[in-house]
Design a protein around this motif. Structure first.
Motif, PDB file in Angstrom:
ATOM      1  N   GLU A  58       0.860  -1.192   0.000  1.00  0.00           N
ATOM      2  CA  GLU A  58       0.000   0.000   0.000  1.00  0.00           C
ATOM      3  C   GLU A  58       0.893   1.238   0.000  1.00  0.00           C
ATOM      4  OE1 GLU A  58      -3.631   0.272   0.423  1.00  0.00           O
ATOM      5  OE2 GLU A  58      -3.471  -1.744  -0.433  1.00  0.00           O
ATOM      6  N   GLU A  60       1.287   4.048  -2.183  1.00  0.00           N
ATOM      7  CA  GLU A  60       1.057   5.392  -2.707  1.00  0.00           C
ATOM      8  C   GLU A  60       0.844   6.439  -1.604  1.00  0.00           C
ATOM      9  OE1 GLU A  60      -0.773   5.779  -6.393  1.00  0.00           O
ATOM     10  OE2 GLU A  60      -1.532   7.789  -6.015  1.00  0.00           O
ATOM     11  N   SER A  61       0.009   6.107  -0.623  1.00  0.00           N
ATOM     12  CA  SER A  61      -0.282   7.101   0.421  1.00  0.00           C
ATOM     13  C   SER A  61       0.971   7.345   1.268  1.00  0.00           C
ATOM     14  CB  SER A  61      -1.437   6.621   1.292  1.00  0.00           C
ATOM     15  OG  SER A  61      -1.064   5.415   1.934  1.00  0.00           O
ATOM     16  N   GLN A  62       1.776   6.302   1.437  1.00  0.00           N
ATOM     17  CA  GLN A  62       2.989   6.434   2.244  1.00  0.00           C
ATOM     18  C   GLN A  62       4.032   7.295   1.514  1.00  0.00           C
ATOM     19  OE1 GLN A  62       3.931   3.800   5.014  1.00  0.00           O
ATOM     20  NE2 GLN A  62       1.754   3.437   5.244  1.00  0.00           N
ATOM     21  N   GLN A  64       3.271   9.547  -0.690  1.00  0.00           N
ATOM     22  CA  GLN A  64       2.743  10.914  -0.655  1.00  0.00           C
ATOM     23  C   GLN A  64       3.173  11.655   0.617  1.00  0.00           C
ATOM     24  OE1 GLN A  64       0.375  12.852  -3.064  1.00  0.00           O
ATOM     25  NE2 GLN A  64       1.963  13.891  -1.917  1.00  0.00           N
ATOM     26  N   HIS A  65       3.183  10.906   1.710  1.00  0.00           N
ATOM     27  CA  HIS A  65       3.568  11.466   3.001  1.00  0.00           C
ATOM     28  C   HIS A  65       5.071  11.816   3.033  1.00  0.00           C
ATOM     29  CE1 HIS A  65       3.285  12.085   7.282  1.00  0.00           C
ATOM     30  NE2 HIS A  65       4.187  11.158   7.544  1.00  0.00           N
ATOM     31  N   ASP A  70       2.979  16.077  -5.568  1.00  0.00           N
ATOM     32  CA  ASP A  70       1.677  15.412  -5.467  1.00  0.00           C
ATOM     33  C   ASP A  70       1.641  14.159  -6.327  1.00  0.00           C
ATOM     34  OD1 ASP A  70      -0.921  14.659  -5.261  1.00  0.00           O
ATOM     35  OD2 ASP A  70      -1.767  16.587  -5.903  1.00  0.00           O
ATOM     36  N   SER A  72      -0.571  11.927  -6.486  1.00  0.00           N
ATOM     37  CA  SER A  72      -1.891  11.578  -7.031  1.00  0.00           C
ATOM     38  C   SER A  72      -2.090  12.161  -8.427  1.00  0.00           C
ATOM     39  CB  SER A  72      -2.990  12.070  -6.096  1.00  0.00           C
ATOM     40  OG  SER A  72      -3.101  13.484  -6.187  1.00  0.00           O
ATOM     41  N   SER A 102      -0.114   1.344  -8.610  1.00  0.00           N
ATOM     42  CA  SER A 102      -0.248   1.964  -7.280  1.00  0.00           C
ATOM     43  C   SER A 102       0.294   1.079  -6.157  1.00  0.00           C
ATOM     44  CB  SER A 102      -1.693   2.367  -7.018  1.00  0.00           C
ATOM     45  OG  SER A 102      -2.530   1.280  -7.304  1.00  0.00           O
ATOM     46  N   THR A 257      -1.397  18.826  -0.430  1.00  0.00           N
ATOM     47  CA  THR A 257      -1.217  17.453   0.051  1.00  0.00           C
ATOM     48  C   THR A 257      -0.649  17.487   1.466  1.00  0.00           C
ATOM     49  OG1 THR A 257       1.071  17.231  -0.714  1.00  0.00           O
ATOM     50  CG2 THR A 257      -0.648  16.735  -2.314  1.00  0.00           C
TER      51      THR A 257
END
Lengths: 351, 126
Positions: A58, A60-62, A64-65, A70, A72, A102, A257
């Motif tokens: 998982e 993508e969100s990590q 992004q952080h 960005d 996304s 992703s 973001t």
């Protein structure tokens, strides 16, 4: 450490140099000659000293952080450039993120930061699987206006349809290869990521490129090419004491973001700014850490300086107080002599 | 052609009558790589042995050139101002840098012979 192509460099009579523990080619035929070859036709770079991580799960969100840009905004098989910041907004590293899909990413980091980045990413992307594949994969860069022709002649299908900052999972001389339309030269070009045992790819590219006058290019010309193009060198121009807003990287900071360092970047007043400079009249070349004066007052410092083979004059980057505008005249202290100079954009060259 | 002498800092000199011609060695130009500019001293300025008299910039580095013996600059190679790459192309001929009138000519005797210099450079290459 040695790249998979170490022997090829010796066979090409490269002058080798230690680069963050890697024995890499500084130059082959000469920095100016190699530089012009990339601007005018095509050059092949071994950049296997750059760190390469695979991030799965998982992710993508990590990611992004971790990054200020960005993620996304890009789809599968696209590429994004971004700083990673610490809580204070200082730049931990500037990286290239290749999005395979992703759940799978390949991140390219600076050779000087491999261990630091691995620790940082592991700590801040806890639920992902992070693999340091630097030794398992080779990384070459094929750069210049004829780079596409070389890959076309090498039989890579659809290469002409690959857009900038997109990638292709394909075959190159029967070798599985990720080809991205990216680079560090200010020219059109590609970066090639494949199994490090497939060392024959180097020779084959040089063979295919012969009719376009391809040459191997060392780290010397890599530095002058990126300097002309306004691209940052980690450790020289940017580091953990510099924020992306002080560097010319504001375009990579997306406040809409959530990322590490966002609060600091929102609050911190930008007091210094990176500018380019050119030396008026004299041909002296400024180097990193030379000081900048406004009359008698010391106001800044050089982060990178060299000779621009394209412009035929010395250029560089420096930090000066934010109120000093472009075109402002300043003095550069090189070897205790002052040289009249002028602040410019960091983009000295646009193709 | 007179025999050349050398310094540890990779300058060469060649004596002819009362003057010496000074340049940098093949090894030095190769180490510096593409030379892009040079700052030459004023004619008739004087230097002591080991004073910095010339600065050479290559793409990758700046390098000080030291005065090999005490003396006065009597001629500079002005061609280098337009074509500093002559030092790369022809370090011992067209790429000569200055001519000096030594004030202590006996200092020349203590400079390195070709054999001594070659040995020094051989060690540097290790």
């Amino acid at each position: 450490m040695r790249s998979p192509f170490f022997k090829n460099h010796l066979e090409s009579n490269a002058k080798m140099v230690d680069f963050h523990g890697w024995e890499m080619p500084l130059q082959y035929s000469g920095i100016i000659d190699e530089h012009k070859n990339v601007r005018e036709s095509v050059g092949l770079f071994d950049v296997s000293h750059m760190g390469r991580f695979k991030i799965k799960g998982e992710a993508e969100s990590q990611i992004q952080h971790l990054i200020t840009n960005d993620i996304s905004k890009i789809g599968d098989k696209q590429v994004i450039y971004s700083p990673m910041c610490n809580e204070d907004g200082g730049i931990v590293d500037d990286v290239i993120v290749n999005k395979i899909n992703s759940n799978e990413f390949v991140v390219i980091v600076n050779s000087s930061n491999i261990k630091k980045d691995l620790d940082w990413i592991t700590e801040n992307a806890k639920s992902c699987e992070i693999q340091n594949v630097t030794d398992d994969y080779a990384l070459l860069a094929l750069q210049g206006p004829k780079a596409e022709n070389v890959l076309k002649d090498a039989g890579v299908e659809q290469i002409e349809n690959l857009k900038s900052f997109h990638l292709l999972e394909t075959k190159l001389y029967d070798v599985d290869c990720i080809i991205s339309r990216t680079g560090y030269t200010g020219e059109d070009g590609f970066e090639l990521f494949f199994d490090s045992k497939q060392v024959q790819v180097w020779e084959k590219l040089l063979e295919t490129g012969t009719k376009y006058g391809i040459k191997p290019i060392g780290l010397g010309a890599r530095d002058t090419l990126r300097l002309e193009a306004g691209l940052m060198l980690y450790g020289n121009d940017i580091d953990e004491t510099i924020t992306p807003l002080e560097a010319p990287l504001k375009w990579t900071v997306k406040f809409e973001t959530e990322f590490i360092g966002k609060a600091a970047l929102e609050q911190k007043k930008v007091e210094k700014k990176m500018r380019g400079f050119e030396i008026i009249e004299a041909q002296r070349v400024a180097r990193k850490d030379n000081k900048i004066y406004d009359e008698e007052k010391e106001i800044g410092i050089v982060t990178s300086g060299s000779f621009s083979p394209t412009l035929g004059k010395p250029i560089g980057y420096c930090f000066v107080p934010v109120e000093y505008p472009l075109e402002r005249e300043i003095k550069l202290d090189i070897g205790s002599k002052f040289y009249d100079s002028r602040l410019t954009s960091t983009r000295f060259y646009k193709r | 052609m007179a025999e050349k002498k050398f310094t540890k800092e990779h300058e060469w000199i060649e004596k002819s009558d009362q003057i010496i011609i000074v340049g940098i060695t093949e090894f030095a130009q190769d180490q510096l790589g593409d030379i892009v500019s040079i700052e030459l001293p004023q004619v008739s300025s004087s230097f002591k042995q080991n004073d910095v008299m010339v600065i050479i910039d290559s793409v990758k580095a700046s390098s000080d050139i030291y005065c090999p013996v005490d003396g006065e600059i009597i001629e500079i190679n002005e061609k280098l101002l337009e074509h500093p790459e002559l030092i790369n192309q022809s370090p011992y001929e067209e790429g000569w840098i200055v001519k000096i009138k030594p004030s202590n000519p006996e200092q020349i005797d203590s400079l390195l012979s070709k054999e001594q210099y070659d040995e020094l450079v051989g060690q540097n290459k290790e």
